[in-house]
Enzyme design. Structure first.
Site, PDB file in Angstrom:
ATOM      1  N   HIS A  92       0.815  -1.219   0.000  1.00  0.00           N
ATOM      2  CA  HIS A  92       0.000   0.000   0.000  1.00  0.00           C
ATOM      3  C   HIS A  92       0.850   1.271   0.000  1.00  0.00           C
ATOM      4  CE1 HIS A  92      -3.669  -2.259   0.451  1.00  0.00           C
ATOM      5  NE2 HIS A  92      -3.218  -2.845   1.546  1.00  0.00           N
ATOM      6  N   ASP A 106      -2.531 -10.397  -2.757  1.00  0.00           N
ATOM      7  CA  ASP A 106      -3.111 -10.005  -1.473  1.00  0.00           C
ATOM      8  C   ASP A 106      -4.610  -9.715  -1.689  1.00  0.00           C
ATOM      9  OD1 ASP A 106      -1.947  -8.629   1.370  1.00  0.00           O
ATOM     10  OD2 ASP A 106      -3.830  -7.739   0.649  1.00  0.00           O
ATOM     11  N   HIS A 110      -6.212  -7.266  -0.646  1.00  0.00           N
ATOM     12  CA  HIS A 110      -6.381  -5.824  -0.880  1.00  0.00           C
ATOM     13  C   HIS A 110      -5.586  -5.384  -2.111  1.00  0.00           C
ATOM     14  CE1 HIS A 110      -6.810  -6.515   3.532  1.00  0.00           C
ATOM     15  NE2 HIS A 110      -7.898  -5.783   3.346  1.00  0.00           N
ATOM     16  N   ASP A 154      -4.159 -13.018   3.050  1.00  0.00           N
ATOM     17  CA  ASP A 154      -5.482 -12.640   3.568  1.00  0.00           C
ATOM     18  C   ASP A 154      -6.619 -13.033   2.622  1.00  0.00           C
ATOM     19  OD1 ASP A 154      -4.493 -10.691   1.864  1.00  0.00           O
ATOM     20  OD2 ASP A 154      -4.647  -9.044   3.315  1.00  0.00           O
TER      21      ASP A 154
HETATM   22  C1  SP5 Z   1      -1.150  -5.266   3.688  1.00  0.00           C
HETATM   23  C2  SP5 Z   1      -2.600  -5.323   4.052  1.00  0.00           C
HETATM   24  O1  SP5 Z   1      -3.216  -6.371   3.972  1.00  0.00           O
HETATM   25  N1  SP5 Z   1      -3.167  -4.185   4.501  1.00  0.00           N
HETATM   26  C3  SP5 Z   1      -4.539  -4.165   4.829  1.00  0.00           C
HETATM   27  C4  SP5 Z   1      -4.944  -2.889   5.450  1.00  0.00           C
HETATM   28  C5  SP5 Z   1      -6.391  -2.906   5.758  1.00  0.00           C
HETATM   29  N2  SP5 Z   1      -6.743  -1.815   6.593  1.00  0.00           N
HETATM   30  C6  SP5 Z   1      -8.130  -1.522   6.670  1.00  0.00           C
HETATM   31  C7  SP5 Z   1      -8.868  -2.548   7.448  1.00  0.00           C
HETATM   32  C8  SP5 Z   1     -10.329  -2.290   7.382  1.00  0.00           C
HETATM   33  C9  SP5 Z   1     -10.989  -3.567   7.800  1.00  0.00           C
HETATM   34  N3  SP5 Z   1     -12.388  -3.538   7.655  1.00  0.00           N
HETATM   35  C10 SP5 Z   1     -12.842  -4.874   7.946  1.00  0.00           C
HETATM   36  C11 SP5 Z   1     -14.290  -4.992   8.204  1.00  0.00           C
HETATM   37  C12 SP5 Z   1     -14.495  -6.375   8.746  1.00  0.00           C
HETATM   38  N4  SP5 Z   1     -15.831  -6.590   9.191  1.00  0.00           N
HETATM   39 ZN    ZN Z   2      -4.185  -7.277   2.471  1.00  0.00          ZN
END
Ligand code: SP5
Ligand code: ZN
Length: 349
Positions: A165, A201, A203, A290
């Site tokens: 990111h 990943d 994300h 993830d």
């Molecule tokens: C590297 C990586 O995997 N970074 C991920 C960053 C995510 N940050 C935001 C998390 C927001 C999570 N929302 C989850 C809702 C679950 N009910």
């Molecule tokens: Zn991630």
């Protein structure tokens, strides 16, 4: 598989982040790397400490002002008042549209906002030394890879915090320095004509995409949760195909949260096809785990045995490959899932 690990990752040890407006323990924990290292050892993989200083490559990817900020951010925070050492800094204001990002404020929190994309990236006393050692591990892994001739056909970089990111001049999504981008740039520096970065990943790897968006020498391909509903929300759509020289060298394959395994592996096949069409000399995999069905913050359906398949499919590209650890927050499973990818890869070679 030869693996470089980050010997100083534990120095990055923030105590909390914000989740649904509350302080919660960080999802991105020290044990993530510890568990991956443990499984690497029990399954007989060789672990090495970094043997290179990543500074020169970091300067090719990140801006001098951002690197300077990151290096001393914790000291600056603590200099504001002595009791800051017991708490973590978070940004609270950002230069959104209509505001200026060309002036660097004196105020520390304003500067933290300038260099951050979210308030979800906790910074702690040892963040910089941990991040720097991770960068060293990523560059070391890319340097150890054999590009034709004898030597390792694939190398793994076992590190945290993650990196995909992080952009040229910002942190975000638990990422500070873009390890996959450093690996790709190192391979370019070593003479690879074109490097493909494949980001699996959950994300979207917004940082990596943005770093290489106008370049054709590093192709970026990503399979991820649809940004309509999933972090990082503001990038990762299918219509982002690259710009200028880079046009045609960016491919996003967003999938709906809750998609099937078959849909995920179809996207992987499409990713490989696109990489195969562009005459790439090496591959960097942003290996987030993830996508696992048990991940606490993600919504893809892969089971542990699917990571063996993933590794075998990645190996079918027959490219020298650096795999870099990214996300994955089901800590009990992350070791087996990550090493399944490596074992699946090696078995298919
Ligand atoms: C590297 C990586 O995997 N970074 C991920 C960053 C995510 N940050 C935001 C998390 C927001 C999570 N929302 C989850 C809702 C679950 N009910
Ligand atoms: Zn991630």
């Amino acid at each position: 598989m030869l693996s470089y690990f980050n010997p100083h990752h534990a120095l990055h040890n923030p105590q909390y982040e914000f989740f649904r407006g509350e302080k919660v323990p960080c999802f991105e924990q020290q044990v993530r790397q510890t568990y991956v290292e443990e499984v690497l050892r029990t399954r007989g993989h060789a672990l090495r400490e970094p043997d290179t200083d990543a500074s020169a490559v970091m300067a090719q990817i990140h801006s001098p002002a951002y690197l300077a900020f990151l290096q001393t951010a914790w000291q600056q925070w603590c200099a504001l008042r002595p009791d800051n050492a017991a708490t973590q800094p978070f940004p609270s204001v950002w230069p959104i549209r209509s505001l200026r990002s060309d002036r660097v404020p004196d105020n520390f929190i304003a500067r933290l906002g300038l260099y951050s994309m979210d308030n979800g990236t906790p910074l702690a006393a040892g963040t910089w030394p941990a991040v720097k050692a991770g960068a060293d591990a990523a560059v070391s892994a890319a340097q150890a890879l054999a590009l034709g001739g004898d030597g390792p056909k694939a190398v793994f970089c076992c590190t945290r915090p993650p990196g995909h990111h992080a952009g040229v001049d910002f942190m975000g999504g638990y990422s500070f320095v873009n390890n996959a981008a450093l690996a790709a740039q190192t391979l370019r520096n070593r003479g690879c004509g074109r490097v493909a970065v494949l980001d699996v990943d959950f994300h979207h790897g917004n940082g990596t995409q943005s770093i290489f968006y106008t370049r054709s020498d590093v192709m970026f391909v990503s399979i991820h949760g649809d940004p309509l509903t999933e972090y990082p929300f503001y990038l990762g759509y299918a219509d982002e195909t690259g710009e200028g020289e880079g046009l045609g060298y960016n491919l996003n394959l967003p999938l709906p949260a809750g998609c099937s395994k078959a849909a995920w592996f179809d996207a992987l096949a499409a990713a490989l096809l696109a990489i195969g069409e562009k005459a790439c000399d090496a591959l960097v995999v942003s290996l987030g785990l993830d996508t696992f069905e048990g991940d606490p913050i993600s919504k893809f359906p892969l089971a542990s045995e699917d990571y063996l398949t993933m590794g075998a499919v990645l190996a079918s590209l027959k490219l020298p490959t650096v795999l870099v650890l990214e996300g994955g927050y089901a800590t009990q499973a992350i070791g087996h899932n990550a090493v399944n990818v490596l074992d699946g890869f090696e078995k298919a070679c």
